[in-house]
Design a protein around this motif. Structure first.
Motif, PDB file in Angstrom:
ATOM      1  N   ILE A 236       0.826  -1.214   0.000  1.00  0.00           N
ATOM      2  CA  ILE A 236       0.000   0.000   0.000  1.00  0.00           C
ATOM      3  C   ILE A 236       0.859   1.262   0.000  1.00  0.00           C
ATOM      4  O   ILE A 236       0.681   2.141  -0.832  1.00  0.00           O
ATOM      5  N   GLY A 237       1.785   1.358   0.945  1.00  0.00           N
ATOM      6  CA  GLY A 237       2.573   2.574   1.100  1.00  0.00           C
ATOM      7  C   GLY A 237       3.548   2.822  -0.020  1.00  0.00           C
ATOM      8  O   GLY A 237       3.872   3.965  -0.332  1.00  0.00           O
ATOM      9  N   THR A 238       4.009   1.767  -0.661  1.00  0.00           N
ATOM     10  CA  THR A 238       4.989   1.940  -1.733  1.00  0.00           C
ATOM     11  C   THR A 238       4.374   1.628  -3.093  1.00  0.00           C
ATOM     12  O   THR A 238       4.243   2.509  -3.936  1.00  0.00           O
ATOM     13  N   VAL A 239       4.006   0.390  -3.324  1.00  0.00           N
ATOM     14  CA  VAL A 239       3.573  -0.032  -4.657  1.00  0.00           C
ATOM     15  C   VAL A 239       2.314   0.710  -5.100  1.00  0.00           C
ATOM     16  O   VAL A 239       2.299   1.339  -6.159  1.00  0.00           O
ATOM     17  N   TYR A 240       1.256   0.642  -4.318  1.00  0.00           N
ATOM     18  CA  TYR A 240      -0.004   1.263  -4.731  1.00  0.00           C
ATOM     19  C   TYR A 240       0.169   2.771  -4.939  1.00  0.00           C
ATOM     20  O   TYR A 240      -0.210   3.305  -5.977  1.00  0.00           O
ATOM     21  N   SER A 241       0.774   3.424  -3.954  1.00  0.00           N
ATOM     22  CA  SER A 241       0.898   4.879  -4.062  1.00  0.00           C
ATOM     23  C   SER A 241       1.795   5.282  -5.225  1.00  0.00           C
ATOM     24  O   SER A 241       1.463   6.193  -5.995  1.00  0.00           O
ATOM     25  N   GLU A 242       2.929   4.624  -5.404  1.00  0.00           N
ATOM     26  CA  GLU A 242       3.840   4.983  -6.499  1.00  0.00           C
ATOM     27  C   GLU A 242       3.238   4.655  -7.863  1.00  0.00           C
ATOM     28  O   GLU A 242       3.405   5.427  -8.812  1.00  0.00           O
TER      29      GLU A 242
ATOM     30  N   ILE B  69      15.598   9.369  -4.137  1.00  0.00           N
ATOM     31  CA  ILE B  69      16.792   9.942  -3.510  1.00  0.00           C
ATOM     32  C   ILE B  69      16.704   9.854  -1.990  1.00  0.00           C
ATOM     33  O   ILE B  69      17.632   9.358  -1.333  1.00  0.00           O
ATOM     34  N   HIS B  70      15.629  10.332  -1.423  1.00  0.00           N
ATOM     35  CA  HIS B  70      15.517  10.336   0.039  1.00  0.00           C
ATOM     36  C   HIS B  70      15.570   8.924   0.638  1.00  0.00           C
ATOM     37  O   HIS B  70      16.328   8.699   1.592  1.00  0.00           O
ATOM     38  N   PRO B  71      14.793   7.958   0.118  1.00  0.00           N
ATOM     39  CA  PRO B  71      14.896   6.608   0.689  1.00  0.00           C
ATOM     40  C   PRO B  71      16.305   6.029   0.601  1.00  0.00           C
ATOM     41  O   PRO B  71      16.768   5.368   1.536  1.00  0.00           O
ATOM     42  N   ALA B  72      16.998   6.276  -0.514  1.00  0.00           N
ATOM     43  CA  ALA B  72      18.365   5.758  -0.658  1.00  0.00           C
ATOM     44  C   ALA B  72      19.290   6.413   0.351  1.00  0.00           C
ATOM     45  O   ALA B  72      20.099   5.737   1.007  1.00  0.00           O
ATOM     46  N   HIS B  73      19.163   7.709   0.490  1.00  0.00           N
ATOM     47  CA  HIS B  73      20.006   8.442   1.440  1.00  0.00           C
ATOM     48  C   HIS B  73      19.730   7.970   2.866  1.00  0.00           C
ATOM     49  O   HIS B  73      20.664   7.727   3.644  1.00  0.00           O
ATOM     50  N   ALA B  74      18.461   7.822   3.213  1.00  0.00           N
ATOM     51  CA  ALA B  74      18.080   7.384   4.562  1.00  0.00           C
ATOM     52  C   ALA B  74      18.585   5.976   4.867  1.00  0.00           C
ATOM     53  O   ALA B  74      18.934   5.663   6.005  1.00  0.00           O
ATOM     54  N   ALA B  75      18.635   5.119   3.845  1.00  0.00           N
ATOM     55  CA  ALA B  75      19.101   3.742   4.039  1.00  0.00           C
ATOM     56  C   ALA B  75      20.615   3.623   3.991  1.00  0.00           C
ATOM     57  O   ALA B  75      21.163   2.559   4.242  1.00  0.00           O
ATOM     58  N   GLY B  76      21.294   4.716   3.639  1.00  0.00           N
ATOM     59  CA  GLY B  76      22.745   4.662   3.517  1.00  0.00           C
ATOM     60  C   GLY B  76      23.205   4.024   2.219  1.00  0.00           C
ATOM     61  O   GLY B  76      24.359   3.611   2.099  1.00  0.00           O
ATOM     62  N   ASP B  77      22.303   3.937   1.251  1.00  0.00           N
ATOM     63  CA  ASP B  77      22.645   3.356  -0.048  1.00  0.00           C
ATOM     64  C   ASP B  77      23.267   4.419  -0.942  1.00  0.00           C
ATOM     65  O   ASP B  77      23.145   5.616  -0.684  1.00  0.00           O
ATOM     66  N   SER B  78      23.886   4.001  -1.993  1.00  0.00           N
ATOM     67  CA  SER B  78      24.450   4.914  -2.975  1.00  0.00           C
ATOM     68  C   SER B  78      23.299   5.611  -3.707  1.00  0.00           C
ATOM     69  O   SER B  78      22.486   4.960  -4.369  1.00  0.00           O
ATOM     70  N   VAL B  79      23.236   6.921  -3.591  1.00  0.00           N
ATOM     71  CA  VAL B  79      22.160   7.675  -4.228  1.00  0.00           C
ATOM     72  C   VAL B  79      22.233   7.579  -5.753  1.00  0.00           C
ATOM     73  O   VAL B  79      21.212   7.303  -6.389  1.00  0.00           O
ATOM     74  N   PRO B  80      23.400   7.762  -6.387  1.00  0.00           N
ATOM     75  CA  PRO B  80      23.431   7.634  -7.852  1.00  0.00           C
ATOM     76  C   PRO B  80      23.008   6.240  -8.342  1.00  0.00           C
ATOM     77  O   PRO B  80      22.316   6.120  -9.349  1.00  0.00           O
ATOM     78  N   VAL B  81      23.423   5.209  -7.629  1.00  0.00           N
ATOM     79  CA  VAL B  81      23.035   3.845  -8.015  1.00  0.00           C
ATOM     80  C   VAL B  81      21.529   3.668  -7.847  1.00  0.00           C
ATOM     81  O   VAL B  81      20.860   3.071  -8.706  1.00  0.00           O
ATOM     82  N   ALA B  82      20.983   4.182  -6.758  1.00  0.00           N
ATOM     83  CA  ALA B  82      19.542   4.070  -6.524  1.00  0.00           C
ATOM     84  C   ALA B  82      18.757   4.806  -7.607  1.00  0.00           C
ATOM     85  O   ALA B  82      17.744   4.290  -8.104  1.00  0.00           O
ATOM     86  N   ILE B  83      19.219   5.986  -7.982  1.00  0.00           N
ATOM     87  CA  ILE B  83      18.534   6.737  -9.037  1.00  0.00           C
ATOM     88  C   ILE B  83      18.581   5.949 -10.344  1.00  0.00           C
ATOM     89  O   ILE B  83      17.558   5.796 -11.026  1.00  0.00           O
ATOM     90  N   ALA B  84      19.752   5.451 -10.700  1.00  0.00           N
ATOM     91  CA  ALA B  84      19.896   4.698 -11.948  1.00  0.00           C
ATOM     92  C   ALA B  84      19.043   3.427 -11.938  1.00  0.00           C
ATOM     93  O   ALA B  84      18.350   3.128 -12.930  1.00  0.00           O
ATOM     94  N   ALA B  85      19.077   2.690 -10.837  1.00  0.00           N
ATOM     95  CA  ALA B  85      18.326   1.428 -10.759  1.00  0.00           C
ATOM     96  C   ALA B  85      16.824   1.677 -10.801  1.00  0.00           C
ATOM     97  O   ALA B  85      16.090   0.966 -11.514  1.00  0.00           O
ATOM     98  N   THR B  86      16.359   2.664 -10.057  1.00  0.00           N
ATOM     99  CA  THR B  86      14.914   2.905 -10.049  1.00  0.00           C
ATOM    100  C   THR B  86      14.452   3.571 -11.341  1.00  0.00           C
ATOM    101  O   THR B  86      13.328   3.346 -11.782  1.00  0.00           O
ATOM    102  N   ALA B  87      15.304   4.353 -11.973  1.00  0.00           N
ATOM    103  CA  ALA B  87      14.947   4.910 -13.286  1.00  0.00           C
ATOM    104  C   ALA B  87      14.830   3.776 -14.307  1.00  0.00           C
ATOM    105  O   ALA B  87      13.893   3.761 -15.121  1.00  0.00           O
ATOM    106  N   ALA B  88      15.750   2.813 -14.261  1.00  0.00           N
ATOM    107  CA  ALA B  88      15.654   1.653 -15.156  1.00  0.00           C
ATOM    108  C   ALA B  88      14.371   0.871 -14.871  1.00  0.00           C
ATOM    109  O   ALA B  88      13.675   0.433 -15.797  1.00  0.00           O
ATOM    110  N   GLY B  89      14.072   0.715 -13.597  1.00  0.00           N
ATOM    111  CA  GLY B  89      12.811   0.069 -13.230  1.00  0.00           C
ATOM    112  C   GLY B  89      11.618   0.861 -13.735  1.00  0.00           C
ATOM    113  O   GLY B  89      10.628   0.285 -14.196  1.00  0.00           O
ATOM    114  N   GLY B  90      11.722   2.183 -13.669  1.00  0.00           N
ATOM    115  CA  GLY B  90      10.651   3.040 -14.179  1.00  0.00           C
ATOM    116  C   GLY B  90      10.432   2.865 -15.673  1.00  0.00           C
ATOM    117  O   GLY B  90       9.298   2.913 -16.144  1.00  0.00           O
ATOM    118  N   VAL B  91      11.514   2.642 -16.420  1.00  0.00           N
ATOM    119  CA  VAL B  91      11.383   2.374 -17.856  1.00  0.00           C
ATOM    120  C   VAL B  91      10.583   1.089 -18.061  1.00  0.00           C
ATOM    121  O   VAL B  91       9.646   1.043 -18.861  1.00  0.00           O
TER     122      VAL B  91
END
Length: 108
Positions: free
Chosen positions: A5-11, A45-67
């Protein structure tokens, strides 16, 4: 309930059901697809930063997922298929570390 609900449905309602069609109607499906995917990547960006993940990698991975998710929406004309794929990916990402710990503990 957070993932479905909080992630999949809303996004999926924000991006595939609303933003992608608006971008497609305004810029055409090719540029709309790129802009929608990039926006989806930047949204993380914010979830990646909050989790301590690489922000550029998160952006690239989720953008690819968005495609991929946007392609599914365009191909099927529905948000159901991308929502189900999004759910599988997110649940898999949540379960995989737990399974790895269980397997590691069983081998010890």
């Amino acid at each position: 309930m957070h993932i479905p609900i909080g992630t999949v449905y809303s996004e999926e309602m924000i991006f595939r059901a609303t933003l992608d069609p608006l971008l497609d109607n305004t810029f055409g499906s090719r540029l709309g697809s790129v802009l929608g995917a990039l926006t989806f990547g930047l949204w993380h960006i914010h979830p990646a930063h909050a989790a301590g993940d690489s922000v550029p990698v998160a952006i690239a991975a989720t953008a690819a997922g968005g495609v991929a998710l946007g392609w599914l929406r365009r191909r099927t004309g529905s948000v159901t298929a991308p929502a189900l794929l999004h759910l599988v990916v997110n649940v898999g990402g949540a379960i995989a570390p737990r399974l790895a710990r269980l397997v590691g503990a069983a081998r010890s």
